[in-house]
Design a protein around this motif. Structure first.
Motif, short mmCIF file in Angstrom:
data_model
loop_
_atom_site.label_atom_id
_atom_site.label_comp_id
_atom_site.label_asym_id
_atom_site.label_seq_id
_atom_site.Cartn_x
_atom_site.Cartn_y
_atom_site.Cartn_z
N LYS A 102 57.16 104.68 35.79
CA LYS A 102 57.82 104.40 34.58
C LYS A 102 58.88 105.37 33.88
O LYS A 102 59.01 105.10 32.69
N LEU A 103 59.36 106.12 34.70
CA LEU A 103 60.25 107.02 34.19
C LEU A 103 61.74 106.45 34.03
O LEU A 103 62.56 106.99 33.33
N VAL A 104 62.16 105.29 35.02
CA VAL A 104 63.60 104.85 34.87
C VAL A 104 63.53 103.41 34.52
O VAL A 104 62.48 102.81 35.09
N ASP A 105 64.50 102.78 33.92
CA ASP A 105 64.62 101.46 34.00
C ASP A 105 65.40 100.89 35.13
O ASP A 105 65.31 99.34 35.27
N PRO B 59 62.18 105.33 48.55
CA PRO B 59 60.90 106.31 48.25
C PRO B 59 61.14 106.76 47.03
O PRO B 59 60.07 106.87 46.30
N LEU B 60 62.28 107.28 46.55
CA LEU B 60 62.33 107.86 45.24
C LEU B 60 62.25 106.80 44.23
O LEU B 60 61.61 107.05 43.24
N ALA B 61 63.05 105.73 44.18
CA ALA B 61 62.88 104.62 43.41
C ALA B 61 61.40 104.26 43.17
O ALA B 61 60.97 103.87 42.21
N PHE C 180 68.85 105.07 33.68
CA PHE C 180 68.99 104.75 34.94
C PHE C 180 69.75 105.81 35.62
O PHE C 180 70.13 106.71 35.23
N ILE C 181 69.39 105.69 37.14
CA ILE C 181 69.89 106.84 38.19
C ILE C 181 70.88 106.37 39.26
O ILE C 181 70.62 104.93 39.62
N SER C 182 71.65 106.69 39.69
CA SER C 182 72.68 106.63 40.96
C SER C 182 72.98 108.01 41.59
O SER C 182 72.32 108.95 41.29
N GLY C 183 73.65 107.77 42.87
CA GLY C 183 73.66 108.95 43.73
C GLY C 183 73.26 108.93 44.86
O GLY C 183 72.40 108.25 45.30
N ILE D 213 71.35 105.94 29.24
CA ILE D 213 71.93 106.99 30.02
C ILE D 213 71.71 107.01 31.32
O ILE D 213 70.69 106.57 31.97
N GLY D 214 72.80 107.38 32.19
CA GLY D 214 72.53 107.41 33.50
C GLY D 214 72.62 108.81 34.10
O GLY D 214 73.50 109.58 33.45
N PHE D 215 71.81 109.18 35.14
CA PHE D 215 72.08 110.52 35.85
C PHE D 215 72.52 110.29 37.46
O PHE D 215 71.93 109.34 38.02
N SER D 216 73.52 111.20 37.78
CA SER D 216 73.85 111.38 39.26
C SER D 216 72.85 112.17 39.90
O SER D 216 72.76 113.37 39.46
#
Length: 460
Positions: A143-146, A134-136, A125-128, A96-99
């Motif tokens: 360990k909240l995102v892959d 810093p956020l990554a 995963f995240i994008s946007g 699942i990806g989030f913008s």
């Protein structure tokens, strides 16, 4: 893989979200099965009768300030955020990806935290625009995102999904930060810019189109900007200005009309006139082929927007132009590096109105270096041009955001950061309170000179 892409509030729900739709079109082309979750429009639709005003641009600080969000907004949307968690789990997705943007980061983090707790095997995963180093760093530490995608997402998402589908290890994936198969965090180098002419037309068929507050679709002519305004992050995010061809743009209009009956389009670019030749060529094709399309978007003040070009734009269906004027003070325009003169503002606005195109404009209050006299100059400009403007967007007072020239050069502008919106100049000539006062005066003054202001929640 079975992949979900999600978009959460708050963003004015005029149209389906373009970002996740563009990524969906690319990864579906590679054979992945994609589900789209526009919970921005869904939640708005559920609570709009009592709380729809929270989606107004003026209310975005409430979504961005964590304490205000927890107190005033989270209780209203909590039920729907947990419904999204259930919806995602019910789809039995592999990833699942989030913008993520500034205004939706807190709701998105709540959903991610709950997904990680309930279903730790799910790839997230995240994008946007909000995703930066810093956020990554913070999210990988927790360990909240892959994976986190930095910059354009289409190709990087494709390679991340290929990596997760394979047993093979990779040294790096350009444009991505991710956990490798040994559990190490890998930071990929920057990805070369995409040729957006190679991207497929976005497919909006998976959305409930009745939920949106306009009858149009979002379309992009280009990515990036030819300007380098010091307060704006889009130049840094997109890196370089690139365009589709005029033929591609008209074909995209035709595709949406043929498949959905939609002939109204909101151009989402930083500016429609980054390439005036392209803009004119597009208009020529529309006129030669006798299409009936209606479109609008942002433009930069420019003497290349001649009366002849503006008339051609109107004949080809341009209904209004939103200019990022920002200030009526030459001193402030210079500090912002707008690179045009007040005389060009007056000329371009008048030519646009005389071409029967509505004139809208952005005003940005509180740039460091703006004095009370400079602020008065802006009010004076608005009064002089009040007969030409259809709508003014006073927005919110200036925020100092990451990935901007201003943020990277605080000393040059005598700025000291505070929490959230509450930065100030070191000599206290520009404080959060001063900006709020000027913003209040601006809104009252616009009402006094009878100019409609702000983004409406619903548009024709």
């Amino acid at each position: 893989m079975k992949v979900g892409l999600a978009f959460l509030p708050a963003w004015i729900p005029y149209n389906p979200p373009l970002g996740i739709t563009c990524i969906s079109a690319v990864i579906e082309r590679e054979g992945h099965e994609v589900s789209l979750f526009d919970y921005n429009a869904y939640i708005y639709d559920q609570i709009k009768d009592k709380h729809g005003e929270l989606w107004l641009m003026d209310e975005s600080p409430k979504w961005a300030e964590i304490e205000v969000f927890k107190k005033e907004i989270y209780p209203l949307i909590k039920t729907y955020l947990f419904k999204l968690v259930k919806d995602i789990l019910s789809q039995k997705l592999d990833a699942i990806g989030f913008s993520i943007y500034n205004s939706n980061s807190h709701p998105t983090m709540i959903v991610i935290q709950n997904l990680r707790r309930i279903f730790p095997e799910l790839k997230i995963f995240i994008s946007g625009a909000r995703v930066d180093e810093p956020l990554a760093t913070e999210l990988f530490k927790l360990k909240l995102v892959d994976a986190a995608i930095m910059g354009e997402g289409e190709q990087t998402t494709t390679e991340i999904l290929e990596y997760w589908s394979s047993d093979e290890e990779r040294d790096e994936i350009l444009g991505a930060v991710y956990f490798n198969k040994s559990g190490e965090v890998i930071w990929g180098k920057k990805r070369p810019l995409l040729n957006i002419k190679d991207l497929p037309i976005p497919d909006f068929s998976k959305f409930d189109l009745d939920r949106y507050t306009s009858n149009g679709f979002p379309v992009e002519f280009s990515r990036g900007c030819v300007a380098k305004c010091t307060f704006c992050s889009e130049t840094n995010y997109w890196v370089s200005f690139r365009t589709k061809s005029a033929r591609q743009i008209v074909d995209e209009f035709k595709y949406h009309y043929d498949n959905y009956g939609v002939n109204q389009f909101r151009i989402v670019d930083s500016l429609m006139n980054g390439n005036h030749r392209l803009l004119e060529d597009m208009c020529d094709i529309i006129l030669e082929e006798k299409h009936t399309f209606y479109w609008h978007g942002f433009c930069r003040i420019s003497n290349k927007l001649t009366p002849a070009l503006l008339k051609k734009m109107r004949d080809a269906g341009c209904t209004y132009i939103n200019y990022g004027i920002e200030s009526g003070s030459q001193n402030v325009l210079n500090l912002m590096k707008k690179r045009y003169k007040l005389s060009e503002i007056l000329e371009t606005v008048k030519h646009t109105k005389n071409s029967n195109i509505e004139v809208h404009a952005q005003i940005l209050i509180g740039f460091p270096g703006e004095t009370w006299f400079n602020f008065y100059e802006t009010l004076r400009m608005l009064k002089i041009l009040r007969g030409y403007f259809t709508r003014i967007y006073p927005g919110i007072p200036l925020s100092v955001t990451r990935q901007t020239y201003l943020y990277d050069n605080l000393d040059e502008y005598n700025v000291k950061l505070g929490s959230g919106e509450k930065w100030r100049t070191k000599n206290f000539s520009n404080t959060y309170t001063i900006r709020l006062i000027r913003h209040w005066i601006l809104k009252k003054y616009l009402k006094y000179i009878n100019i409609t202001q702000g983004y409406p929640l619903e548009v024709e």
